[in-house]
Design a protein around this motif. Sequence first.
Motif, PDB file in Angstrom:
ATOM      1  N   ALA A 195      12.059  -6.201  -9.598  1.00  7.75           N
ATOM      2  CA  ALA A 195      10.715  -5.618  -9.666  1.00  7.75           C
ATOM      3  C   ALA A 195       9.735  -6.822  -9.784  1.00  7.75           C
ATOM      4  CB  ALA A 195      10.796  -4.708 -10.643  1.00  7.75           C
ATOM      5  N   VAL A 196       9.918  -7.647 -10.778  1.00  6.76           N
ATOM      6  CA  VAL A 196       9.030  -8.651 -10.884  1.00  6.76           C
ATOM      7  C   VAL A 196       8.748  -9.374  -9.705  1.00  6.76           C
ATOM      8  CG1 VAL A 196       8.521 -10.876 -12.329  1.00  6.76           C
ATOM      9  CG2 VAL A 196       9.666  -9.057 -13.364  1.00  6.76           C
ATOM     10  N   TRP A 197       9.888  -9.681  -8.860  1.00  9.73           N
ATOM     11  CA  TRP A 197       9.582 -10.485  -7.570  1.00  9.73           C
ATOM     12  C   TRP A 197       8.517  -9.699  -6.657  1.00  9.73           C
ATOM     13  CZ3 TRP A 197       9.837 -15.486  -6.285  1.00  9.73           C
ATOM     14  CH2 TRP A 197       9.914 -15.609  -5.045  1.00  9.73           C
ATOM     15  N   GLU A 198       8.921  -8.314  -6.591  1.00  9.84           N
ATOM     16  CA  GLU A 198       8.147  -7.488  -5.823  1.00  9.84           C
ATOM     17  C   GLU A 198       6.560  -7.569  -6.155  1.00  9.84           C
ATOM     18  OE1 GLU A 198       9.532  -3.480  -5.827  1.00  9.84           O
ATOM     19  OE2 GLU A 198      11.617  -4.180  -4.691  1.00  9.84           O
ATOM     20  N   GLY A 199       6.392  -7.664  -7.492  1.00  5.94           N
ATOM     21  CA  GLY A 199       5.083  -7.742  -7.906  1.00  5.94           C
ATOM     22  C   GLY A 199       4.388  -9.073  -7.558  1.00  5.94           C
ATOM     23  N   ILE A 200       5.136 -10.097  -7.514  1.00  8.06           N
ATOM     24  CA  ILE A 200       4.616 -11.353  -7.208  1.00  8.06           C
ATOM     25  C   ILE A 200       4.186 -11.650  -5.658  1.00  8.06           C
ATOM     26  CG2 ILE A 200       5.288 -13.853  -6.657  1.00  8.06           C
ATOM     27  CD1 ILE A 200       7.145 -13.722  -9.185  1.00  8.06           C
ATOM     28  N   GLN A 201       5.206 -10.675  -4.994  1.00 13.64           N
ATOM     29  CA  GLN A 201       4.901 -10.716  -3.366  1.00 13.64           C
ATOM     30  C   GLN A 201       3.627 -10.082  -3.276  1.00 13.64           C
ATOM     31  OE1 GLN A 201       6.186 -12.258  -1.025  1.00 13.64           O
ATOM     32  NE2 GLN A 201       7.962 -13.363  -2.191  1.00 13.64           N
ATOM     33  N   ALA A 202       3.643  -8.619  -3.832  1.00  8.22           N
ATOM     34  CA  ALA A 202       2.293  -7.511  -3.685  1.00  8.22           C
ATOM     35  C   ALA A 202       1.031  -8.395  -3.964  1.00  8.22           C
ATOM     36  CB  ALA A 202       2.683  -6.577  -4.567  1.00  8.22           C
ATOM     37  N   CYS A 203       1.066  -9.214  -5.033  1.00 12.40           N
ATOM     38  CA  CYS A 203      -0.247  -9.688  -5.350  1.00 12.40           C
ATOM     39  C   CYS A 203      -0.452 -10.957  -4.297  1.00 12.40           C
ATOM     40  CB  CYS A 203       0.052 -10.458  -6.873  1.00 12.40           C
ATOM     41  SG  CYS A 203      -0.087  -9.452  -8.349  1.00 12.40           S
ATOM     42  N   MET A 204       0.381 -11.625  -3.826  1.00  9.19           N
ATOM     43  CA  MET A 204      -0.011 -12.514  -2.753  1.00  9.19           C
ATOM     44  C   MET A 204      -0.439 -11.807  -1.561  1.00  9.19           C
ATOM     45  SD  MET A 204       2.892 -15.953  -3.141  1.00  9.19           S
ATOM     46  CE  MET A 204       4.179 -14.772  -2.802  1.00  9.19           C
ATOM     47  N   ASP A 205       0.313 -10.886  -1.342  1.00  5.92           N
ATOM     48  CA  ASP A 205       0.071 -10.111   0.047  1.00  5.92           C
ATOM     49  C   ASP A 205      -1.352  -9.282  -0.145  1.00  5.92           C
ATOM     50  OD1 ASP A 205       2.199 -10.639   1.232  1.00  5.92           O
ATOM     51  OD2 ASP A 205       3.293  -8.635   0.577  1.00  5.92           O
ATOM     52  N   ALA A 206      -1.941  -9.113  -1.484  1.00  5.80           N
ATOM     53  CA  ALA A 206      -3.295  -8.619  -1.571  1.00  5.80           C
ATOM     54  C   ALA A 206      -4.217  -9.641  -1.907  1.00  5.80           C
ATOM     55  CB  ALA A 206      -2.945  -7.903  -3.027  1.00  5.80           C
ATOM     56  N   GLY A 207      -3.865 -10.965  -1.922  1.00  9.14           N
ATOM     57  CA  GLY A 207      -4.810 -12.039  -1.933  1.00  9.14           C
ATOM     58  C   GLY A 207      -5.411 -12.259  -3.558  1.00  9.14           C
ATOM     59  N   ILE A 208      -4.357 -12.116  -4.372  1.00  4.96           N
ATOM     60  CA  ILE A 208      -4.822 -12.336  -5.895  1.00  4.96           C
ATOM     61  C   ILE A 208      -4.115 -13.650  -6.286  1.00  4.96           C
ATOM     62  CG2 ILE A 208      -4.458 -11.503  -8.389  1.00  4.96           C
ATOM     63  CD1 ILE A 208      -4.101  -8.742  -7.278  1.00  4.96           C
TER      64      ILE A 208
END
Length: 357
Positions: free
Chosen positions: A147-160
Amino acid sequence: MTTSHHPRALTDSHGRTVNYIRLSITDRCNLRCFYCRAGKDTPFMSHDEILRYEELLELIGIAEEMGVRKVRLTGGEPLVRRDFMDFFERAVTAYPNMDFRMTTNGVLLAPIAPRLKELGLRAVNISLDTLDPGRFKEITGLDAFGAVWEGIQACMDAGIQVKLNAVAMRGVNEADLPGFIELARNNPVHVRFIEFMPVGGGTTWETDRFWSSEDVLKEAGKYAELIPMPGPPRNSNFDEEAGNSRPSKPYTSGPARMYRIEGGQGALGVISALTNHFCDACNRLRISSDGRLRTCLFSDKEYKLRPALRHPKLGRESVKKIITQCGAIKPIGHEILKQLTRERRAVCDKRMSSIGG
């Protein structure tokens, strides 16, 4: 709710300007990291003790009036508090000139990352001590690395902008250093190793577990060429994400020493809270989720803001007076640390989850 004039900056007796507040949303957390919240029976604050969202918004407004330009929302784990996203939207709407950041363990981050970006979140600090799922469970007590890894990927994809904070612990996560370096080499993330501090009563800190920043850098040098990243002048108009000299919001210096990885996209850093203090440049205050002002991480001296906030005849101006007076006598943490070290005591008695990171 925003102010049109330029407020006078809050300055302490050592000449340090405070322009950064760490505001704890809750002391509750969905993880049980052994170095942060030891013991299964560690109590949480009661509902009545925690500041209401309206009171947190009021504190942000007071801070803005006093020259604060950056607010970091912390916990505990801020995302476990009900209706956090509604609160965050209210905060960024009410204070559009404030630079909001967040520190999270990332477990609940993935589904909301796009919305956080839409609301203006520019950067997030994610606590992650290991890249090994099994070791993650041992450290945190929860099988949630995915779940944490998905959060990291989601932030990078969103440009955060993603900053990963790992507590450096010998015999625990030394083997993860090469993996973190590769992660920073191949992705635009900053990985920072933080020296393990003996924080809180019942701390699990041990000399054998201490892994100094200098030793981390020495070991990291085996896996990458590290190029020091010069920090901008304090209080300068530098945007640390964009890397330019004319940002939309003021730069606020941090405690990390950062190194660019040659040929890579990201960076590696260390935060040497014990071995190479940064007290002379400290620009922050902490407010716990029950409304206690803490002017120094190493000092257990706290000042109650909640009674003044809730008192019908006191309120905003009284809170500003408390912050001004207490901020003016903000101590030099390293001097406190030396005394505690001589007495072989914990850095502070309160747990990090209660302090607010």
